[in-house]
Enzyme design. Structure first.
Site, PDB file in Angstrom:
ATOM      1  N   GLU A  84     -60.945  44.262 -68.476  1.00 19.13           N
ATOM      2  CA  GLU A  84     -60.926  45.835 -68.465  1.00 19.13           C
ATOM      3  C   GLU A  84     -61.487  46.471 -69.393  1.00 19.13           C
ATOM      4  O   GLU A  84     -61.316  45.984 -70.713  1.00 19.13           O
ATOM      5  CB  GLU A  84     -59.438  46.139 -67.968  1.00 19.13           C
ATOM      6  CG  GLU A  84     -58.851  45.786 -66.880  1.00 19.13           C
ATOM      7  CD  GLU A  84     -59.395  46.239 -65.539  1.00 19.13           C
ATOM      8  OE1 GLU A  84     -60.127  47.312 -65.597  1.00 19.13           O
ATOM      9  OE2 GLU A  84     -59.027  45.562 -64.532  1.00 19.13           O
ATOM     10  N   ARG A 128     -48.080  55.102 -56.279  1.00 21.56           N
ATOM     11  CA  ARG A 128     -46.864  55.392 -55.029  1.00 21.56           C
ATOM     12  C   ARG A 128     -46.245  54.057 -54.765  1.00 21.56           C
ATOM     13  O   ARG A 128     -45.135  53.943 -54.417  1.00 21.56           O
ATOM     14  CB  ARG A 128     -47.895  55.872 -53.649  1.00 21.56           C
ATOM     15  CG  ARG A 128     -47.880  57.126 -53.849  1.00 21.56           C
ATOM     16  CD  ARG A 128     -48.874  57.395 -52.511  1.00 21.56           C
ATOM     17  NE  ARG A 128     -50.301  57.451 -52.864  1.00 21.56           N
ATOM     18  CZ  ARG A 128     -51.073  57.204 -52.141  1.00 21.56           C
ATOM     19  NH1 ARG A 128     -50.939  56.866 -50.564  1.00 21.56           N
ATOM     20  NH2 ARG A 128     -52.306  56.827 -52.444  1.00 21.56           N
ATOM     21  N   CYS A 160     -50.032  47.405 -65.243  1.00 21.45           N
ATOM     22  CA  CYS A 160     -51.005  46.714 -65.952  1.00 21.45           C
ATOM     23  C   CYS A 160     -51.738  47.433 -67.163  1.00 21.45           C
ATOM     24  O   CYS A 160     -51.843  47.197 -68.197  1.00 21.45           O
ATOM     25  CB  CYS A 160     -51.903  45.958 -65.219  1.00 21.45           C
ATOM     26  SG  CYS A 160     -51.300  44.668 -64.392  1.00 21.45           S
ATOM     27  N   HIS A 181     -57.800  41.278 -65.586  1.00 18.37           N
ATOM     28  CA  HIS A 181     -57.181  41.109 -64.227  1.00 18.37           C
ATOM     29  C   HIS A 181     -57.851  39.977 -63.715  1.00 18.37           C
ATOM     30  O   HIS A 181     -59.237  39.587 -63.830  1.00 18.37           O
ATOM     31  CB  HIS A 181     -57.759  42.253 -63.362  1.00 18.37           C
ATOM     32  CG  HIS A 181     -56.503  43.389 -63.313  1.00 18.37           C
ATOM     33  ND1 HIS A 181     -56.832  44.694 -63.688  1.00 18.37           N
ATOM     34  CD2 HIS A 181     -55.287  43.431 -63.103  1.00 18.37           C
ATOM     35  CE1 HIS A 181     -55.576  45.316 -63.571  1.00 18.37           C
ATOM     36  NE2 HIS A 181     -54.617  44.402 -63.127  1.00 18.37           N
TER      37      HIS A 181
HETATM   38  N1  PCA Z   1     -50.700  43.308 -61.554  1.00 18.47           N
HETATM   39  C1  PCA Z   1     -50.093  44.800 -61.494  1.00 18.47           C
HETATM   40  C2  PCA Z   1     -48.885  44.533 -62.304  1.00 18.47           C
HETATM   41  C3  PCA Z   1     -48.336  43.514 -62.337  1.00 18.47           C
HETATM   42  C4  PCA Z   1     -49.654  42.513 -62.373  1.00 18.47           C
HETATM   43  O1  PCA Z   1     -49.554  41.114 -62.383  1.00 18.47           O
HETATM   44  C5  PCA Z   1     -51.120  45.569 -61.910  1.00 18.47           C
HETATM   45  O2  PCA Z   1     -52.274  45.423 -61.746  1.00 18.47           O
HETATM   46  O3  PCA Z   1     -50.922  46.719 -62.558  1.00 18.47           O
END
Ligand code: PCA
Length: 204
Positions: free
Chosen positions: A79, A89, A142, A164
């Protein structure tokens, strides 16, 4: 040197979190003399940041890499940016729904990852793994963890950021319609990212 590697517990209707398994595999290992300290965070807006802060103080890491499941993505996506906002939501694991509050009223609107994003993506692609830089970590838990980690890292000039990862096969089967990777490849891809980072840390 130490890298703090964080993942998350299960959330929403995902019966496990593939990041948890990656952390379990890497926690306590050492690569080129850099120790990996794994931490599993709760998927709650307040709890995740609070626990991250506590663990950063306790571990005193030289770098922070946080992992999260991005169900629906088919690539590894480091990211670029964390936003100073919480909005979703979908409830967190305490049933809390965020409606656009800032994370830190004294903090900047956004913070850029200090991980070597292009190097991570290049190394993943070279090893045959689909990867690209993502320009949004969302505004769920996250993103909040990434923002908190970066605030700590900016003050101390550390590498810090968020990656991610896609769902694994079990989640895809349970869900019915998700892109997915096998667990061994998810682990291998995260390990490649750590190795790129470790090389940078050693050179500094
Ligand atoms: N993914 C979520 C929160 C926990 C996770 O593993 C996210 O992308 O915010």
């Amino acid at each position: 040197m130490k890298i703090m590697l964080t993942g998350f517990e299960p959330f929403l209707n995902f019966e496990h979190n593939p990041t948890e398994r990656v952390i379990q595999a890497l926690h306590g290992t050492t690569r080129k003399n850099v120790h990996i300290e794994g931490v599993i965070l709760p998927v709650t807006f307040d709890g995740a940041r609070e626990q991250l802060k506590q663990k950063m103080e306790e571990i005193q890491p030289d770098a922070i890499v946080s992992l999260g499941l991005a169900a629906g993505r088919n690539q590894i996506t480091p990211e670029r940016v964390a936003l100073n906002v919480q909005q979703s939501r979908r409830p967190d694991n305490h049933g809390h729904v965020a409606t656009g509050q800032v994370i830190d009223s004294t903090g900047p609107a956004s913070l850029f990852s200090t991980l070597p994003l292009n190097d991570l993506v290049e190394a993943l692609l070279t090893n045959g793994y689909p990867a690209s830089v993502s320009n949004t970590a969302g505004t769920y838990v996250c993103n909040a963890v990434m923002y908190e980690g970066l605030q700590y890292a900016y003050d101390r000039q550390l590498f810090s950021g968020f990656i991610h990862i896609p769902a694994d096969f079990e989640l895809a089967i349970a869900h019915g319609n998700l892109p997915s990777w096998n667990k061994a490849d998810l682990l291998a891809a995260v390990t490649i990212c750590l190795d790129v980072l470790i090389d940078k840390m050693i050179k500094e």
